[in-house]
Design a protein around this motif. Structure first.
Motif, PDB file in Angstrom:
ATOM      1  N   THR C 132       2.538  -3.384   6.451  1.00 55.61           N
ATOM      2  CA  THR C 132       3.798  -2.633   6.452  1.00 55.61           C
ATOM      3  C   THR C 132       4.687  -2.943   7.653  1.00 55.61           C
ATOM      4  O   THR C 132       5.899  -2.878   7.549  1.00 55.61           O
ATOM      5  CB  THR C 132       3.537  -1.115   6.426  1.00 55.61           C
ATOM      6  N   LYS C 133       4.107  -3.283   8.789  1.00 54.89           N
ATOM      7  CA  LYS C 133       4.940  -3.535   9.967  1.00 54.89           C
ATOM      8  C   LYS C 133       5.250  -5.024  10.124  1.00 54.89           C
ATOM      9  O   LYS C 133       6.360  -5.403  10.443  1.00 54.89           O
ATOM     10  CB  LYS C 133       4.261  -3.012  11.230  1.00 54.89           C
ATOM     11  N   ARG C 223       9.260   7.520   2.441  1.00 55.93           N
ATOM     12  CA  ARG C 223       8.786   6.753   3.598  1.00 55.93           C
ATOM     13  C   ARG C 223       7.702   5.792   3.131  1.00 55.93           C
ATOM     14  O   ARG C 223       6.510   6.065   3.289  1.00 55.93           O
ATOM     15  CB  ARG C 223       8.198   7.693   4.643  1.00 55.93           C
ATOM     16  N   ARG C 226       4.969   4.292   5.704  1.00 55.60           N
ATOM     17  CA  ARG C 226       3.940   5.219   6.122  1.00 55.60           C
ATOM     18  C   ARG C 226       2.948   5.479   4.992  1.00 55.60           C
ATOM     19  O   ARG C 226       1.744   5.503   5.204  1.00 55.60           O
ATOM     20  CB  ARG C 226       4.589   6.522   6.576  1.00 55.60           C
ATOM     21  N   VAL C 230      -1.033   4.630   5.060  1.00 60.70           N
ATOM     22  CA  VAL C 230      -2.073   5.636   4.835  1.00 60.70           C
ATOM     23  C   VAL C 230      -3.024   5.190   3.725  1.00 60.70           C
ATOM     24  O   VAL C 230      -4.241   5.360   3.818  1.00 60.70           O
ATOM     25  CB  VAL C 230      -1.444   7.006   4.490  1.00 60.70           C
TER      26      VAL C 230
END
Lengths: 327, 499, 331
Positions: C132-133, C223, C226, C230
């Motif tokens: 995700t990043k 979001r 995030r 998770v």
């Protein structure tokens, strides 16, 4: 010049060069001819299988059944040879390649006709073929004494043979030549044939390729069959070079193949990739393992190093793609 | 008189019993620029596909130079000289320009090997014949849209077509690029190539075409030379009635309220600069401008997607910093994207899921969603937005375009949006539903004091719904006027002046 | 939204679930018919309940990553790493063998469990951050971390297995509670929790929406980063619980234990109706697929089919089922 620098082949080549130089400075043994020869030899099997994975990936697919097809094709061929006491070289390779090709056709069928995600299809066929091989055909190793001798002799052919200063012989396996020849063939297909350009076109945009008049069914079949055929060939060559036919071998190396092809600049989404890049990617993985040995780092670190390299390379590629998209 | 290049006679086309084309006749003369106009769903794309052999008509016949063509296929259409440039160009972003140009012809010549010299020669000839400059070795994906379009045109011309069909060719072009394109189209006409230009943009049709044929609900409702038409008559033909004279008049709220949103000197590098204007509660403000004017970037900024902006944005009198989408939503900003299918909807998910997509966190009690309450609220919104659907658990893809748009707008109404940014609120919605959606928006605004920023190219839409219109051009705000006393054609003129 | 159970609606709604139930029943009947005296023995089902949970947990972990169109190829590495780290911790506390190790107390065991699950959480977090990043495609990111985690296992152990765990740890994989295998109870609890999470919490619904259309999720203000992060953390945690069960059951942990589980976990997830392109997944489907496949393989094992042959049957099964699904959806 800047265009050259932007190519992933250039980047990976420079990284490789740096790695070779640094390893050599830390331990001059790395630059000894014997080490270089064994490095080159270590590229052959992974390299041939990676070529097939590359072709599939350019077409927009993925193939993780390669090592299992390789072992199945090889084992059936060797058993056949032992049963019939066949003593040739050429025919076994043709048979093993043909078995791989047929298995590749299985992938193509499920990918094209059933339209299932290639990852899941090749996972299924890989599992199935391995299960059939070990569950029905056999699990026993065929070791040096039982192995057809002519295969071992063939695979031991040296291209260059010389005396090292300490009296030992050092030689460059002629199998490297086979690898390079196959690489040239695949490169020729990709760069100079319509079906090769069709692979890139289909990987870039399947629908547009269809509209432009490409036969996407034929291209899909071609990609997976070629990958299977190369796997079958590599399987037999592998046992000929290692003098041991163990049907359980190479399990798990599908991840290394993917890593090598992706390191070499091919896109997992299709449409991008080159033979040179893949060869460099394979060389990178081989070099990592070799360098750790040369630098007396415990071999248990190999996987950690490979993992970190793959992650770094993918992160850099993703970052570059996003910057290009933003610009 | 020579026979026409192509003639459609009484074409009917049914899809699973649904009538897509009803008795359509159309004649295109050699070397003519013919415009096919109509709303979405009027049958324009079905006609293209019939002429190019993709669909077979249910009834009727097609004549090429007076000779009936039976069982037309995509291949035989090409041999009759028909080439189509689709909206998405059907090019390969990962291949070079020269390959994109030459691959098809290499393929059809039955070659197995690529002769790179030949490919380059073919490509160079194709580009030279267009009198444009293109880097043949560049990867196509690195070219701007206009450049890719040139490649698509050059490729289409390689088979020496007699009819070139261009499907919405100006959609993604800036005004200047449109002019370049039109020059090229006239030049092609000079070579005797007929152009069938498919569009829904009035100004462009009137500018380029010689013949205009208007479709509505699968029927030809008008056809004739350019001189017969003006914007009003085209609009009337396209929508089937006089554009409604109804307009929206903003009533200032009884008690004074701070502006719902106020922009002061807002700039975004590479997007727009020094934008200042305000939206009052209960106001609908139109925002228009050409592609590349910065209007989309401004909308994205309001929705928190361009956090690097500078300047002041106030919502309900409070300074806010719209650093991300969640921040914007928390301040009551909602955004309805133009590309409904790719950016607005979760097609395979249920209507309820689509409506509630941004409400689930609100509906959770100690972590678990209260589905009874969620169902009630979704049902309420289905009624409120007058969405026609058998039940809320049907996939949203089963709805018509107009109902889908109501779902996306409804989603935000459920989240207590106070500023609704609507980008192309009725793009791809059929005429009947369009008026319904407009009425709904006006009703909402009147009732609940939300403010609406309506981004649109559709002049009647802007004039009928907005109390003010703001024009952007080259990143700057160039005009801001009330609609109370302007006519649609005056607004269209203002837009046309922006070049 | 009625709470009344309406079979016809269920059939229309999720033909896949019905197909799975039918499949399970058919397999059960077939195996019973083929060798009733062996297949129907209680012992057979009992041993299944100790074995199946490991694969079940890994399949749910795989499903979690597939909901958003990703995949987690590092689950086996994570599970083994969790077992090895806990084992090394126990060896540090109680020596490498003998009664001191076997008798380590409940507090130490609890710390071991925390270490193992912590390992899973961290490993999953790393996967999530990479995806995700740093925006690495999930398949590539987890190929990389799979190598990394297995590599760390090898570095820590030097290759051979970490043998010898405290009795309390082994009990997690071998005891019965209320007459049922503890691993089974653990698995059912985790499955139920995951099912609730996916169908009744904002996070679960958001994951499903992200998997359906990531771009629309962005424009709906979800979001995404995030939520996806998770989901990979959870996937890692489930993998580490599988690692605990595995090391507890065999009283050892090794870098290459359970490698065939990777393929099997993907098979179970896909057979269970998970769409590998994202947007569709049910825990119930995965549990049913797991049951069907466990019955199938135990039946064949009782008939003295080798494990390899069972792999073959599983692989063919997957291909047949996706073929049937493809033609059913087309027709």
């Amino acid at each position: 010049m800047s265009a050259l620098l932007k190519r992933s082949e250039t980047v990976i080549f420079l990284v490789l060069l740096a790695a070779v130089i640094i390893t050599g400075l830390l331990n001059p043994a790395a630059w000894q001819l014997s080490n270089i020869f064994s490095l080159l030899r270590a590229n052959v099997i992974t390299g041939i299988m990676a070529l097939g994975v590359l072709v599939v990936m350019i077409s927009g697919g993925i193939d993780i059944s390669v090592p299992y097809f390789a072992m199945a094709a090889m084992y059936v061929t060797i058993l056949g040879m032992l049963k019939t006491d066949y003593a040739g070289i050429f025919l076994p390779f043709v048979v093993s390649t043909a078995i791989g090709l047929a298995l590749g056709g299985l992938n193509a069928f499920f990918v094209h006709t059933v339209r299932m995600i290639p990852m899941i299809v090749t996972l299924g066929t890989g599992t199935m073929v391995r299960g059939f091989l070990l569950g029905v055909i056999g699990t026993s190793n065929i070791n040096r004494d039982q192995m057809p001798g002519q295969l071992i002799d063939f695979a031991s052919t040296a291209l260059v043979k010389m005396q090292a200063p300490d009296g030992s012989t050092i030689e460059l396996s002629a199998m490297v030549l086979i690898y390079v020849a196959l690489a040239l063939v695949v490169h020729f297909i990709l760069a100079h044939t319509m079906i090769g350009r069709g692979l890139y076109a289909m990987g870039g945009d399947r629908e547009a390729a269809r509209r432009a008049g490409f036969n996407v069914r034929r291209i899909t079949w071609f990609a997976y069959c070629l990958s299977g055929a190369l796997a079958g060939f590599a399987g037999l060559l592998y046992v000929s070079m290692s003098w041991l036919a163990n049907p359980r071998d190479l399990a798990g190396t599908e991840m290394d193949l993917l890593a090598a092809v992706v390191l070499g600049g091919a896109s997992i989404f299709g449409g991008r990739g080159s033979v040179l890049g893949t060869m460099l990617g394979v060389f990178m993985l081989v070099l990592v393992n070799n360098s750790l040995i040369i630098l007396h780092v415990s071999t248990t670190w190999q996987r950690v190093a490979v993992g970190l390299i793959v992650i770094t390379a993918c992160a850099v590629t993703a970052w570059r793609d996003r910057r290009a998209a933003a610009a | 008189m020579p026979s026409p290049l192509i003639e459609l006679r009484h074409i009917k086309k049914y899809f699973a019993g649904v009538k897509a084309l009803d008795d359509v006749s159309l004649t295109i003369q050699p070397g003519e620029i013919h415009c096919l106009a109509g709303e979405n769903g009027s049958g324009k794309s079905t006609i293209i596909k019939i002429i190019s052999g993709v669909y077979e008509p249910t009834e009727g016949e097609i004549l090429f130079s007076g000779v009936p063509a039976r069982g037309l296929t995509p291949i035989s259409a090409i041999s009759h000289g028909v080439q189509v440039i689709f909206q998405d160009f059907s090019l390969f972003g990962n291949l070079t320009v020269s390959e994109n140009l030459a691959l098809s012809s290499e393929l059809s010549s039955g070659r197995h090997l690529v002769n790179w010299k030949h490919v380059r020669d073919v490509a160079r000839q194709a580009v030279e014949s267009l009198n444009v400059k293109l880097d043949l070795d560049a990867e196509l994906g690195t070219l701007p849209t206009s450049g890719q379009q040139l490649v698509a045109i050059a490729r289409a011309l390689m088979s020496n077509p007699r009819l070139l069909i261009m499907d919405e060719p100006t959609t993604a072009l800036t005004r200047r690029e449109v002019e370049v394109l039109f020059r090229l189209v006239r030049e092609l006409q000079g070579r005797g190539i007929a152009i069938l230009f498919v569009s829904h943009k009035m100004r462009e049709m009137l500018e380029i075409s010689e013949q205009i044929t208007v479709l509505r609900n699968g029927r030809v409702v008008g056809s004739g030379p350019r001189e017969q038409w003006d914007e009003l008559s085209i609009t009337r033909a396209m929508i089937g009635h006089d554009p409604s004279a109804e307009t929206y008049h903003w009533q200032p709220p009884a008690e004074p309220m701070p502006p719902r949103m106020e922009l002061k000197g807002v700039s975004l590098a590479g997007g727009y600069s020094d934008i200042s204007f305000a939206l009052q509660p209960g106001e609908i403000v139109g925002l228009s401008g050409l592609l590349g004017s910065g209007r989309t970037e401004l909308a994205m900024t309001l929705f928190g997607m361009c956090p690097s902006y500078s300047g002041t944005i106030r919502i309900d009198g409070q300074d806010v910093r719209l650093a991300n989408v969640q921040e914007a939503i928390a301040h009551g900003v909602a955004y309805v994207p133009e590309d409904r299918l790719h950016e607005g909807l979760f097609l395979t998910q249920s209507i309820d899921h689509n409506l509630l997509a941004c409400s689930y966190a609100r509906l959770a009690r100690s972590g678990l969603i209260d589905f009874a309450e969620a169902g009630r609220q979704a049902d309420g919104m289905v009624r409120e937005m007058q969405i026609v659907a058998p039940s809320g658990d049907r996939p949203v893809m089963q709805l018509s375009g107009g109902n889908q748009q109501r779902v996306v707008i409804g989603r935000w109404l459920m989240s207590d949006a106070r500023l609704l940014v609507l980008n192309g609120p009725t793009v791809g919605v059929d005429v009947g539903s369009k008026a319904g959606i407009h009425a709904k928006i006006r009703e909402l605004v009147r009732r609940s004091h939300i403010a609406v920023l309506m981004i649109s190219d559709d002049v009647p839409e802007l004039v009928q719904n907005c109390s003010r219109i703001v024009l952007m051009h080259r990143g700057g705000l160039v005009d801001d006027f009330p609609t109370a006393d302007v006519t649609e054609s005056a607004v269209a003129d203002k837009l046309k002046a922006l070049t | 939204m009625s709470d009344r159970f309406d079979l016809r609606r269920l059939v229309n709604h999720d033909a896949n679930l019905v197909q799975l139930v039918v499949l399970t029943v058919v397999i059960f009947a077939l195996m019973t018919a083929l060798s009733p005296e062996k297949f129907l023995r209680a012992y057979n089902f009992e041993s299944m309940t100790f074995l199946a949970p490991e694969l079940g947990l890994l399949s749910i972990a795989m499903m979690l990553s597939m909901i958003t169109g990703g995949i987690d190829l590092s689950v086996i590495g994570v599970g083994n790493l969790a077992g090895i780290l806990a084992g090394l911790f126990f060896h540090a506390m109680g020596g490498t063998h003998g009664p001191a190790l076997a008798g380590l107390g409940g507090g130490i065991i609890a710390i071991g469990v925390a270490i193992a699950i912590g390992t899973g959480l961290i490993a999953g977090f790393i996967n999530g951050v990479l995806i995700t990043k740093l925006h690495i495609t999930p398949i590539l990111a987890t190929i990389g971390t799979a190598q990394l985690y297995v590599g760390i296992c090898l570095v820590l152990t030097g290759g051979p297995a970490v043998v010898g765990f405290p009795n309390g740890w082994d009990a997690i994989g071998n005891t019965k509670l209320f007459g049922l295998a503890l691993p089974l109870l653990l698995f059912l609890a985790v499955a139920a929790l995951t099912a609730v999470l996916l169908t009744r919490t904002p996070l679960g619904i958001n994951l499903m929406l992200i998997g359906t259309n990531a771009r629309a999720a962005l424009f709906a203000g979800i979001r995404s980063g995030r939520a996806v992060l998770v989901s990979y953390v959870m996937s890692g945690a489930l993998a580490s619980i599988a690692g605990i069960l595995l090391s507890g059951r065999v009283n050892a942990a090794k870098a290459d234990y359970g490698t065939s589980y990777l393929l099997e976990a993907v098979l179970v997830a896909v057979l269970g109706g998970t769409n590998p392109s994202g947007g569709k997944a049910t825990v119930l489907g995965v549990v049913l697929a797991l049951t069907a496949l466990m019955l199938l393989s135990s039946g064949f094992q009782l008939m003295r089919f080798s494990n390899f042959l069972v792999d073959f049957i599983w692989g063919s099964f997957l291909l047949i089922v996706i073929t049937i699904n493809a033609f059913r959806n087309r027709g």
